[in-house]
Design a protein around this motif. Structure first.
Motif, PDB file in Angstrom:
ATOM      1  N   MET A 405       0.824  -1.213   0.000  1.00 30.27           N
ATOM      2  CA  MET A 405       0.000   0.000   0.000  1.00 30.27           C
ATOM      3  C   MET A 405       0.859   1.263   0.000  1.00 30.27           C
ATOM      4  O   MET A 405       0.552   2.227  -0.670  1.00 30.27           O
ATOM      5  N   TYR A 406       1.947   1.279   0.792  1.00 34.61           N
ATOM      6  CA  TYR A 406       2.720   2.536   0.869  1.00 34.61           C
ATOM      7  C   TYR A 406       4.236   2.356   0.800  1.00 34.61           C
ATOM      8  O   TYR A 406       4.962   3.336   0.790  1.00 34.61           O
ATOM      9  N   ASN A 407       4.739   1.139   0.795  1.00 35.11           N
ATOM     10  CA  ASN A 407       6.189   0.994   0.628  1.00 35.11           C
ATOM     11  C   ASN A 407       6.542   1.007  -0.854  1.00 35.11           C
ATOM     12  O   ASN A 407       5.702   0.738  -1.712  1.00 35.11           O
ATOM     13  N   CYS A 408       7.817   1.314  -1.124  1.00 37.13           N
ATOM     14  CA  CYS A 408       8.260   1.377  -2.506  1.00 37.13           C
ATOM     15  C   CYS A 408       9.573   0.601  -2.644  1.00 37.13           C
ATOM     16  O   CYS A 408      10.166   0.170  -1.656  1.00 37.13           O
ATOM     17  N   TYR A 409       9.989   0.446  -3.894  1.00 34.25           N
ATOM     18  CA  TYR A 409      11.209  -0.318  -4.162  1.00 34.25           C
ATOM     19  C   TYR A 409      12.433   0.392  -3.586  1.00 34.25           C
ATOM     20  O   TYR A 409      13.369  -0.248  -3.114  1.00 34.25           O
ATOM     21  N   ARG A 410      12.407   1.733  -3.607  1.00 34.45           N
ATOM     22  CA  ARG A 410      13.546   2.468  -3.036  1.00 34.45           C
ATOM     23  C   ARG A 410      13.670   2.210  -1.536  1.00 34.45           C
ATOM     24  O   ARG A 410      14.774   2.223  -1.003  1.00 34.45           O
ATOM     25  N   ASP A 411      12.545   1.988  -0.851  1.00 35.33           N
ATOM     26  CA  ASP A 411      12.620   1.646   0.576  1.00 35.33           C
ATOM     27  C   ASP A 411      13.467   0.386   0.765  1.00 35.33           C
ATOM     28  O   ASP A 411      14.299   0.311   1.664  1.00 35.33           O
ATOM     29  N   CYS A 412      13.201  -0.611  -0.074  1.00 34.70           N
ATOM     30  CA  CYS A 412      13.908  -1.899   0.073  1.00 34.70           C
ATOM     31  C   CYS A 412      15.400  -1.713  -0.171  1.00 34.70           C
ATOM     32  O   CYS A 412      16.242  -2.245   0.568  1.00 34.70           O
ATOM     33  N   LEU A 413      15.717  -0.943  -1.185  1.00 36.43           N
ATOM     34  CA  LEU A 413      17.131  -0.699  -1.473  1.00 36.43           C
ATOM     35  C   LEU A 413      17.766   0.098  -0.327  1.00 36.43           C
ATOM     36  O   LEU A 413      18.919  -0.161   0.057  1.00 36.43           O
ATOM     37  N   GLY A 414      17.020   1.024   0.237  1.00 35.56           N
ATOM     38  CA  GLY A 414      17.510   1.811   1.377  1.00 35.56           C
ATOM     39  C   GLY A 414      17.827   0.925   2.574  1.00 35.56           C
ATOM     40  O   GLY A 414      18.796   1.163   3.303  1.00 35.56           O
ATOM     41  N   PHE A 415      17.008  -0.112   2.775  1.00 34.29           N
ATOM     42  CA  PHE A 415      17.281  -1.067   3.856  1.00 34.29           C
ATOM     43  C   PHE A 415      18.651  -1.704   3.639  1.00 34.29           C
ATOM     44  O   PHE A 415      19.477  -1.787   4.554  1.00 34.29           O
ATOM     45  N   VAL A 416      18.898  -2.136   2.417  1.00 33.82           N
ATOM     46  CA  VAL A 416      20.168  -2.799   2.109  1.00 33.82           C
ATOM     47  C   VAL A 416      21.338  -1.842   2.320  1.00 33.82           C
ATOM     48  O   VAL A 416      22.348  -2.200   2.935  1.00 33.82           O
ATOM     49  N   HIS A 417      21.173  -0.611   1.877  1.00 35.57           N
ATOM     50  CA  HIS A 417      22.262   0.367   2.054  1.00 35.57           C
ATOM     51  C   HIS A 417      22.528   0.635   3.531  1.00 35.57           C
ATOM     52  O   HIS A 417      23.679   0.799   3.937  1.00 35.57           O
ATOM     53  N   ALA A 418      21.474   0.650   4.344  1.00 33.72           N
ATOM     54  CA  ALA A 418      21.666   0.899   5.780  1.00 33.72           C
ATOM     55  C   ALA A 418      22.423  -0.257   6.429  1.00 33.72           C
ATOM     56  O   ALA A 418      23.288  -0.041   7.278  1.00 33.72           O
ATOM     57  N   VAL A 419      22.112  -1.501   6.025  1.00 33.74           N
ATOM     58  CA  VAL A 419      22.846  -2.648   6.585  1.00 33.74           C
ATOM     59  C   VAL A 419      24.299  -2.614   6.100  1.00 33.74           C
ATOM     60  O   VAL A 419      25.232  -2.867   6.868  1.00 33.74           O
TER      61      VAL A 419
END
Ligand SMILES: *Cc1c(COP(=O)(O)O)cnc(C)c1O
Length: 427
Positions: A405-419
């Motif tokens: 509903m409100y997450n996007c693909y950039r969110d997922c990539l951002g998770f990876v960059h944060a790890v």
């Protein structure tokens, strides 16, 4: 196409531009972090606030101020029938008829109300089957019902252990326990999606096997509703309960939901009764004799909390507009992307415990952090401090749910960059 995904920012940006549901993100308040927004992966725990909620609550406050008790009959949506305003979209979402669903109380309360009617132990058949490691409230509820009927949970509660390596449960294990103990089991109480592992179950298959053994079947859909596609009526389940504050964005402590299969619409089973469950046509005759409304609404006790139903009504409109089929299609791709990224970019740090097949999971991935609890906590705290919001499950699991509903693909990539940033700083 062997590789539908790519770890470049350009790929994620293009995927977001191509997302047919991209406009829905704008309908929600994403909590801020610094100058930007959090990467919010906790919609499986508390869904976000839809923008329309504040105005809709203010409308009800205005009616209350202007109309007082008359608000029950006047205003745009008179309060008298308020729970009915969510019924159509809710029944569509869970795959049931309108008379099979009701929004009322909260999950644990509804679970008890349903068990009062559908857990009717006899001397020969008095056990309840749940999964080992069930959500504590569910375990407390079933154990207390067993005690309430004078039995001993140590003997009457069967907790089926996971038989697959990552802590998931195979259909064969469920079949096996029902084959062995089915004659003693009064109620099978099973999750639609297990909260810790994210495993989704085939409700129709479980119901079929359990019914063949003469058991009643109820489902806890806390992590399933608004997440995976459901066909509750066709599943044949006797009842189901759920909350609305997770994937359905109903707000903290939102009113919960219940499903009662049509075959029990006019049941004579015992139930705990209240005036709102009384047949609507004659409720206000204030007759001392309880005459239940046929269907799920007959289990209501009290008149509903109007202000608490507003966010659910608004959110369900968005689910109706977006369509569960489209949401689920995006969800499979979005979670598949996050899984792919974790496996290709973070395999030395994180391991996916949630099943790989999309039919056996929803949005959530449960990720085990390599290196034990302290390392896991350190990563989790790093993520939280940097605005990446997941949640922690002992001893070493981080749960993340990119919701369609409100997450996007950039969110997922951002998770990876944060790890990766955490790893890069010597971890
Ligand atoms: C979230 C959740 C609950 C919470 O119960 P409430 O009565 O809403 O507080 C219960 N069971 C499961 C499986 C859950 O995921």
């Amino acid at each position: 196409m062997n590789n539908p995904y790519d770890a470049s920012p350009a790929w994620a940006e293009q995927a977001d531009r191509d997302d047919p549901l991209r406009a829905y993100r704008e309908q929600f308040l994403i909590p801020p972090h610094g100058d930007g927004l959090t990467l919010y992966f906790c919609g499986n725990s508390l869904g976000l606030q839809a923008r329309g909620v504040r105005e809709a609550i203010n409308d009800e406050l205005d009616y209350w101020g202007e109309l007082g008790v008359e608000g029950h009959f006047k205003g745009r949506l008179p309060w008298m029938d308020y729970h009915e305003y969510v019924r159509e979209h809710l029944s569509e979402l869970v795959g049931a008829s309108m008379s099979e669903v009701v929004a009322m109380n909260t999950l644990s309360v509804n679970l008890h109300l349903m068990m009062v009617s559908f857990y009717r132990p006899t001397r020969e058949r008095h056990k309840i089957l749940i999964e080992a490691g069930a959500f504590p409230s569910d375990r407390y509820a079933v154990a207390s019902q067993i005690r309430f009927h004078g039995h001993d949970p140590d003997q009457a509660l069967i907790e089926l252990e996971a038989d697959e390596p990552d802590g998931t449960v195979s259909m064969q294990a469920i079949e096996h326990v029902l084959h062995e103990h089915g004659d003693d089991i009064a109620l099978v109480m099973w999750p639609g999606v297990q909260y810790r592992t994210g495993q989704a179950f085939d409700l129709a298959a479980i119901t079929r096997i359990a019914h063949a053994r003469g058991c009643m079947v109820g489902f806890d859909l806390a992590h399933a509703v608004g997440n995976i596609s459901l066909s509750l009526h066709d599943s044949g389940a006797d009842f189901a309960v759920w909350c609305h504050y997770k994937y359905l964005n109903g707000g903290p402590g939102a009113v919960g939901g219940a499903f009662v299969h049509e075959r029990h619409a006019r049941t004579n089973r015992p139930r705990l009764a209240g005036w709102w469950g009384h047949d609507k046509a004659t409720r206000f005759r204030m007759d001392p004799h309880f005459d239940p409304t046929p269907g799920a609404e007959g289990w209501q006790l009290s008149n509903p909390p109007i202000l608490a139903l507003v966010p659910l009504r608004i959110s369900l409109q968005l689910f109706h507009q977006a369509g569960m089929q489209a949401l689920r299609a995006k969800s499979e791709r979005l979670t598949g992307y996050l899984e792919w990224l974790v496996e290709h970019e973070l395999a030395d740090t994180l391991e996916v415990l949630t099943p790989r097949e999309s039919a056996r999971r929803g949005a959530q991935l449960s990720l085990r952090v390599h290196g034990g609890r302290d390392r896991g906590r350190a990563l989790f705290e790093h993520l939280t401090a940097h605005g990446v919001i997941g949640d922690w499950r002992e001893p070493d699991v981080i749960r993340v749910a990119p919701v369609p509903m409100y997450n996007c693909y950039r969110d997922c990539l951002g998770f990876v960059h944060a790890v990766q940033a955490w790893k890069g700083s010597g971890n």
